[in-house]
Design an enzyme around this catalytic site. Structure first.
Site, PDB file in Angstrom:
ATOM      1  N   GLU A 105       4.143  -2.576   6.752  1.00  0.00           N
ATOM      2  CA  GLU A 105       5.332  -2.336   6.660  1.00  0.00           C
ATOM      3  C   GLU A 105       5.799  -1.071   7.341  1.00  0.00           C
ATOM      4  OE1 GLU A 105       8.680  -3.166   3.296  1.00  0.00           O
ATOM      5  OE2 GLU A 105       8.758  -0.921   3.769  1.00  0.00           O
ATOM      6  N   ARG A 119      12.927  -6.793   7.476  1.00  0.00           N
ATOM      7  CA  ARG A 119      12.195  -5.598   7.578  1.00  0.00           C
ATOM      8  C   ARG A 119      12.092  -5.460   9.200  1.00  0.00           C
ATOM      9  NH1 ARG A 119      13.380  -5.398   3.032  1.00  0.00           N
ATOM     10  NH2 ARG A 119      11.889  -4.879   1.362  1.00  0.00           N
ATOM     11  N   SER A 122       6.468  -0.593  -0.576  1.00  0.00           N
ATOM     12  CA  SER A 122       5.445  -1.888  -0.208  1.00  0.00           C
ATOM     13  C   SER A 122       4.832  -1.401   1.088  1.00  0.00           C
ATOM     14  CB  SER A 122       6.236  -2.856   0.120  1.00  0.00           C
ATOM     15  OG  SER A 122       7.054  -3.534  -1.019  1.00  0.00           O
TER      16      SER A 122
HETATM   17  P1  FAD Z   1      11.055   7.720   7.741  1.00  0.00           P
HETATM   18  O1  FAD Z   1       9.825   7.290   6.822  1.00  0.00           O
HETATM   19  O2  FAD Z   1      11.249   9.192   7.958  1.00  0.00           O
HETATM   20  O3  FAD Z   1      11.032   6.787   8.941  1.00  0.00           O
HETATM   21  C1  FAD Z   1      10.836   5.553   8.959  1.00  0.00           C
HETATM   22  C2  FAD Z   1      11.025   4.928  10.371  1.00  0.00           C
HETATM   23  O4  FAD Z   1      12.250   5.030  10.755  1.00  0.00           O
HETATM   24  C3  FAD Z   1      10.074   5.528  11.666  1.00  0.00           C
HETATM   25  O5  FAD Z   1       9.846   4.613  12.396  1.00  0.00           O
HETATM   26  C4  FAD Z   1      11.070   6.587  11.976  1.00  0.00           C
HETATM   27  O6  FAD Z   1      10.692   6.977  13.294  1.00  0.00           O
HETATM   28  C5  FAD Z   1      12.454   5.811  11.871  1.00  0.00           C
HETATM   29  N1  FAD Z   1      13.649   6.648  11.856  1.00  0.00           N
HETATM   30  C6  FAD Z   1      14.006   7.360  10.923  1.00  0.00           C
HETATM   31  N2  FAD Z   1      15.132   8.098  10.811  1.00  0.00           N
HETATM   32  C7  FAD Z   1      15.585   7.514  12.416  1.00  0.00           C
HETATM   33  C8  FAD Z   1      16.587   7.779  13.205  1.00  0.00           C
HETATM   34  N3  FAD Z   1      17.816   8.570  12.589  1.00  0.00           N
HETATM   35  N4  FAD Z   1      16.802   7.317  14.384  1.00  0.00           N
HETATM   36  C9  FAD Z   1      15.833   6.322  14.783  1.00  0.00           C
HETATM   37  N5  FAD Z   1      14.863   6.369  13.945  1.00  0.00           N
HETATM   38  C10 FAD Z   1      14.565   6.508  12.862  1.00  0.00           C
HETATM   39  N6  FAD Z   1      12.117  -0.035   1.960  1.00  0.00           N
HETATM   40  C11 FAD Z   1      13.206  -1.211   1.599  1.00  0.00           C
HETATM   41  O7  FAD Z   1      13.434  -1.751   2.611  1.00  0.00           O
HETATM   42  N7  FAD Z   1      13.316  -2.025   0.305  1.00  0.00           N
HETATM   43  C12 FAD Z   1      12.805  -1.213  -0.809  1.00  0.00           C
HETATM   44  O8  FAD Z   1      13.063  -1.471  -1.877  1.00  0.00           O
HETATM   45  C13 FAD Z   1      11.980   0.174  -0.615  1.00  0.00           C
HETATM   46  N8  FAD Z   1      11.505   0.651  -1.434  1.00  0.00           N
HETATM   47  C14 FAD Z   1      10.805   1.795  -1.623  1.00  0.00           C
HETATM   48  C15 FAD Z   1      10.354   2.490  -2.615  1.00  0.00           C
HETATM   49  C16 FAD Z   1       9.601   3.557  -2.452  1.00  0.00           C
HETATM   50  C17 FAD Z   1       9.108   4.170  -3.753  1.00  0.00           C
HETATM   51  C18 FAD Z   1       9.285   4.167  -1.229  1.00  0.00           C
HETATM   52  C19 FAD Z   1       8.546   5.189  -0.933  1.00  0.00           C
HETATM   53  C20 FAD Z   1       9.694   3.377   0.022  1.00  0.00           C
HETATM   54  C21 FAD Z   1      10.559   2.198  -0.050  1.00  0.00           C
HETATM   55  N9  FAD Z   1      10.955   1.519   0.968  1.00  0.00           N
HETATM   56  C22 FAD Z   1      11.850   0.460   0.806  1.00  0.00           C
HETATM   57  C23 FAD Z   1      10.723   2.279   2.313  1.00  0.00           C
HETATM   58  C24 FAD Z   1      11.695   3.405   2.861  1.00  0.00           C
HETATM   59  O9  FAD Z   1      12.484   3.783   1.592  1.00  0.00           O
HETATM   60  C25 FAD Z   1      12.774   2.898   3.881  1.00  0.00           C
HETATM   61  O10 FAD Z   1      12.014   2.283   4.920  1.00  0.00           O
HETATM   62  C26 FAD Z   1      13.497   4.002   4.467  1.00  0.00           C
HETATM   63  O11 FAD Z   1      14.614   3.580   5.017  1.00  0.00           O
HETATM   64  C27 FAD Z   1      12.726   5.093   4.953  1.00  0.00           C
HETATM   65  O12 FAD Z   1      13.786   6.127   5.129  1.00  0.00           O
HETATM   66  P2  FAD Z   1      13.212   7.527   5.757  1.00  0.00           P
HETATM   67  O13 FAD Z   1      14.463   8.388   6.113  1.00  0.00           O
HETATM   68  O14 FAD Z   1      12.097   8.035   4.783  1.00  0.00           O
HETATM   69  O15 FAD Z   1      12.483   7.216   7.044  1.00  0.00           O
HETATM   70  N1  EPU Z   2       3.530  -9.569  -8.134  1.00  0.00           N
HETATM   71  C1  EPU Z   2       2.033  -9.808  -8.390  1.00  0.00           C
HETATM   72  N2  EPU Z   2       1.464  -8.434  -8.577  1.00  0.00           N
HETATM   73  C2  EPU Z   2       2.005  -7.424  -8.496  1.00  0.00           C
HETATM   74  C3  EPU Z   2       3.283  -7.117  -8.164  1.00  0.00           C
HETATM   75  C4  EPU Z   2       4.190  -8.293  -7.898  1.00  0.00           C
HETATM   76  O1  EPU Z   2       1.528 -10.704  -8.286  1.00  0.00           O
HETATM   77  O2  EPU Z   2       1.255  -6.420  -8.744  1.00  0.00           O
HETATM   78  C5  EPU Z   2       4.196 -10.947  -7.760  1.00  0.00           C
HETATM   79  C6  EPU Z   2       4.948 -11.257  -8.970  1.00  0.00           C
HETATM   80  O3  EPU Z   2       4.768 -12.536  -8.979  1.00  0.00           O
HETATM   81  C7  EPU Z   2       6.456 -10.820  -8.506  1.00  0.00           C
HETATM   82  C8  EPU Z   2       6.521 -10.942  -6.924  1.00  0.00           C
HETATM   83  O4  EPU Z   2       5.050 -10.491  -6.624  1.00  0.00           O
HETATM   84  O5  EPU Z   2       7.228 -11.866  -9.190  1.00  0.00           O
HETATM   85  C9  EPU Z   2       7.258 -10.092  -6.324  1.00  0.00           C
HETATM   86  O6  EPU Z   2       7.417  -8.814  -6.873  1.00  0.00           O
HETATM   87  P1  EPU Z   2       8.473  -7.714  -6.484  1.00  0.00           P
HETATM   88  O7  EPU Z   2       9.884  -8.423  -7.193  1.00  0.00           O
HETATM   89  O8  EPU Z   2       8.136  -6.454  -7.037  1.00  0.00           O
HETATM   90  O9  EPU Z   2       8.781  -7.775  -5.210  1.00  0.00           O
HETATM   91  P2  EPU Z   2       7.860  -7.701  -3.783  1.00  0.00           P
HETATM   92  O10 EPU Z   2       7.917  -8.932  -3.121  1.00  0.00           O
HETATM   93  O11 EPU Z   2       6.458  -7.208  -4.230  1.00  0.00           O
HETATM   94  C10 EPU Z   2       9.939  -6.771  -2.377  1.00  0.00           C
HETATM   95  C11 EPU Z   2       9.820  -5.786  -1.213  1.00  0.00           C
HETATM   96  C12 EPU Z   2      10.432  -4.428  -1.926  1.00  0.00           C
HETATM   97  C13 EPU Z   2      11.601  -4.815  -2.889  1.00  0.00           C
HETATM   98  C14 EPU Z   2      11.585  -5.989  -3.639  1.00  0.00           C
HETATM   99  C15 EPU Z   2      12.543  -6.126  -4.595  1.00  0.00           C
HETATM  100  C16 EPU Z   2       8.819  -6.336   0.623  1.00  0.00           C
HETATM  101  C17 EPU Z   2       7.397  -6.056   1.640  1.00  0.00           C
HETATM  102  N3  EPU Z   2       8.848  -5.453  -0.345  1.00  0.00           N
HETATM  103  O12 EPU Z   2       8.578  -6.476  -3.063  1.00  0.00           O
HETATM  104  O13 EPU Z   2      10.763  -3.447  -1.012  1.00  0.00           O
HETATM  105  O14 EPU Z   2      12.164  -3.570  -3.695  1.00  0.00           O
HETATM  106  O15 EPU Z   2      11.027  -7.217  -3.056  1.00  0.00           O
HETATM  107  O16 EPU Z   2      13.498  -6.848  -3.617  1.00  0.00           O
HETATM  108  O17 EPU Z   2       9.742  -7.180   1.050  1.00  0.00           O
HETATM  109  C18 EPU Z   2       9.698  -1.682   0.408  1.00  0.00           C
HETATM  110  O18 EPU Z   2       9.861  -2.586   1.335  1.00  0.00           O
HETATM  111  O19 EPU Z   2       9.072  -0.613   0.432  1.00  0.00           O
HETATM  112  C19 EPU Z   2       9.951  -2.328  -1.088  1.00  0.00           C
HETATM  113  C20 EPU Z   2       9.694  -1.740  -2.075  1.00  0.00           C
END
Ligand code: FAD
Ligand code: EPU
Length: 354
Positions: A348, A179, A252
């Site tokens: 995050e 991240r 997250s």
């Molecule tokens: P924004 O939210 O618009 O911006 C995020 C940051 O990036 C800001 O600091 C912004 O200034 C900067 N930024 C954006 N575009 C640019 C650019 N072109 N140049 C320079 N800086 C820029 N993230 C994960 O890593 N793994 C996941 O599994 C994951 N799951 C998600 C699930 C949900 C339901 C949601 C809502 C979010 C999740 N995220 C996850 C977070 C998010 O999807 C990512 O961080 C994504 O890359 C953000 O993209 P955005 O275009 O919305 O960026």
């Molecule tokens: N868990 C709980 N309670 C909950 C949910 C999860 O105790 O309500 C525990 C469970 O034991 C589970 C473990 O947490 O096994 C891990 O949960 P999960 O697989 O959902 O992954 P996470 O660690 O919560 C991370 C990333 C996600 C990414 C998933 C899958 C971070 C901060 N988050 O979540 O990224 O999609 O793994 O790889 O690293 C994001 O960055 O926005 C994001 C959604």
């Protein structure tokens, strides 16, 4: 009448539009109210030179915005919001096995993952359904299900706002980590214009993350392929995470904390059920969701701002929460986890005005 304009374009040019005193409510997945002094939509990155040459624009704070899925507006943005809305996917080289593909910052990430699968490429399947733009993907080195986007990136094309020049950084110079990246640490200076991906037609499937193999079995017979892995991951994600189209959230809200081996061992002795995973440089990653749930905070809410009852790591806007209210909930969670476990959770998403 005050003559106060809202959301009316005040200027347009070749590849850009500027709106004064713009609402950002529809541009963040928490769906909280916020405003920017100026909102600049960039449809052609050639416009960057022109935009930053305007007197009065170049010196003001700039927030680059993608789809707003990793931001919390705890306040307004006192400057310019620059939205990268550029499009385009170009195959720069292709030897029949590997290809170098250049993708404009404003392309939707999930659409690009599906483009790569439809063109027979492997490597991005575990990253399906992550919201946001391609330009934001390198910022926090998006990751899921055992894969990080930095693994597939060949280089990043940038606009350097400070020096007003275009730059290219090779993957090894991007300081990708969990991240994290170089770009995240220099958010006001470096603007991602396009990302180069090295894609491969030979699958090297990553099936080790909990749940993937079981989900593939549920999908039915046949050997796993990149498309089937993408489908399995998509199904897992839809089950686990609240959908921002239904309830405002940014995925997250906290990073999974990294601790040293001794701290991890002590925590394991006291709480054997706390999930732990090996991380880089001998560190250990802890499940933040588990820590939050163990504090009794899963589903906790104050007004419309709360912790999701579906996933403890996600903060949600139940309706009309403000960004400041969500930020108060975040601080309550941080305090609770610190008091109970001595662990400092870090947000995050980028917090604006918190
Ligand atoms: P924004 O939210 O618009 O911006 C995020 C940051 O990036 C800001 O600091 C912004 O200034 C900067 N930024 C954006 N575009 C640019 C650019 N072109 N140049 C320079 N800086 C820029 N993230 C994960 O890593 N793994 C996941 O599994 C994951 N799951 C998600 C699930 C949900 C339901 C949601 C809502 C979010 C999740 N995220 C996850 C977070 C998010 O999807 C990512 O961080 C994504 O890359 C953000 O993209 P955005 O275009 O919305 O960026
Ligand atoms: N868990 C709980 N309670 C909950 C949910 C999860 O105790 O309500 C525990 C469970 O034991 C589970 C473990 O947490 O096994 C891990 O949960 P999960 O697989 O959902 O992954 P996470 O660690 O919560 C991370 C990333 C996600 C990414 C998933 C899958 C971070 C901060 N988050 O979540 O990224 O999609 O793994 O790889 O690293 C994001 O960055 O926005 C994001 C959604």
């Amino acid at each position: 009448m005050s003559g106060y304009r809202t959301d009316a374009a005040i200027a347009t040019g070749n590849g850009w539009t500027i709106v004064e005193n713009a609402s950002l409510e529809g541009r963040n997945t928490f769906r909280v109210k916020a405003r920017a002094d100026l909102l600049v939509d960039i449809h052609d990155d050639a416009a960057l030179e022109e935009i930053f040459a305007f007197r009065g624009l170049a010196e003001r704070p700039v927030l680059v915005l993608g789809e707003g899925s990793n931001l919390l507006f705890a306040g307004d943005w006192p400057g310019i919001v620059l939205s990268m809305a550029t499009r385009g996917i170009e195959v720069v080289e292709d030897d029949g096995v590997q290809a170098l593909v250049r993708v404009a910052a404003g392309e939707n990430w999930n659409d690009f993952v599906h483009w790569s699968l439809a063109h027979g490429f492997a490597g991005l399947e575990n990253l399906v359904l992550i919201p946001g733009t391609v330009g934001a993907a390198p910022i926090q080195n998006i990751g899921a299900y055992g894969v990080e986007v930095g693994d597939a990136i060949a280089g990043v094309h940038l606009w350097d706002r400070r020096d007003r020049v275009r730059r290219h950084l090779a993957r090894d110079d991007c300081a990708f980590a969990y991240r994290d990246s170089l770009f995240k640490r220099d958010a006001e200076r470096l603007l991602v214009v396009a990302v180069d991906f090295r894609l491969d037609r030979r699958p090297a499937l990553r099936l080790d993350y909990a749940g993937i193999v079981t989900e593939l079995e549920r999908l039915g017979d046949g050997p796993p392929t990149p498309r089937r892995v993408a489908e399995a991951v998509a199904r897992l994600r839809m089950r686990k995470l609240p959908n921002p189209a239904v309830i405002g959230n940014a995925g997250s809200f906290f990073k999974n904390p990294l601790v040293d081996a001794d701290t991890a061992a002590a925590l394991h002795a006291a709480h054997p059920e706390l999930p732990q995973w090996p991380a880089a440089a001998g560190q250990v990653k802890l499940s933040a969701a588990w820590l939050i749930e163990a504090c009794g905070l899963k589903g906790w809410r104050e007004g419309d701002a709360g912790v999701s009852a579906q996933h403890a790591l996600v903060l949600v806007n139940h309706g009309r929460a403000s960004g400041a209210e969500l930020w108060n909930v975040a601080r309550h969670v941080v305090d609770g986890v610190r008091a109970r476990f001595g662990i400092a959770l870090e947000p995050e998403p980028r917090i604006i005005g918190g």
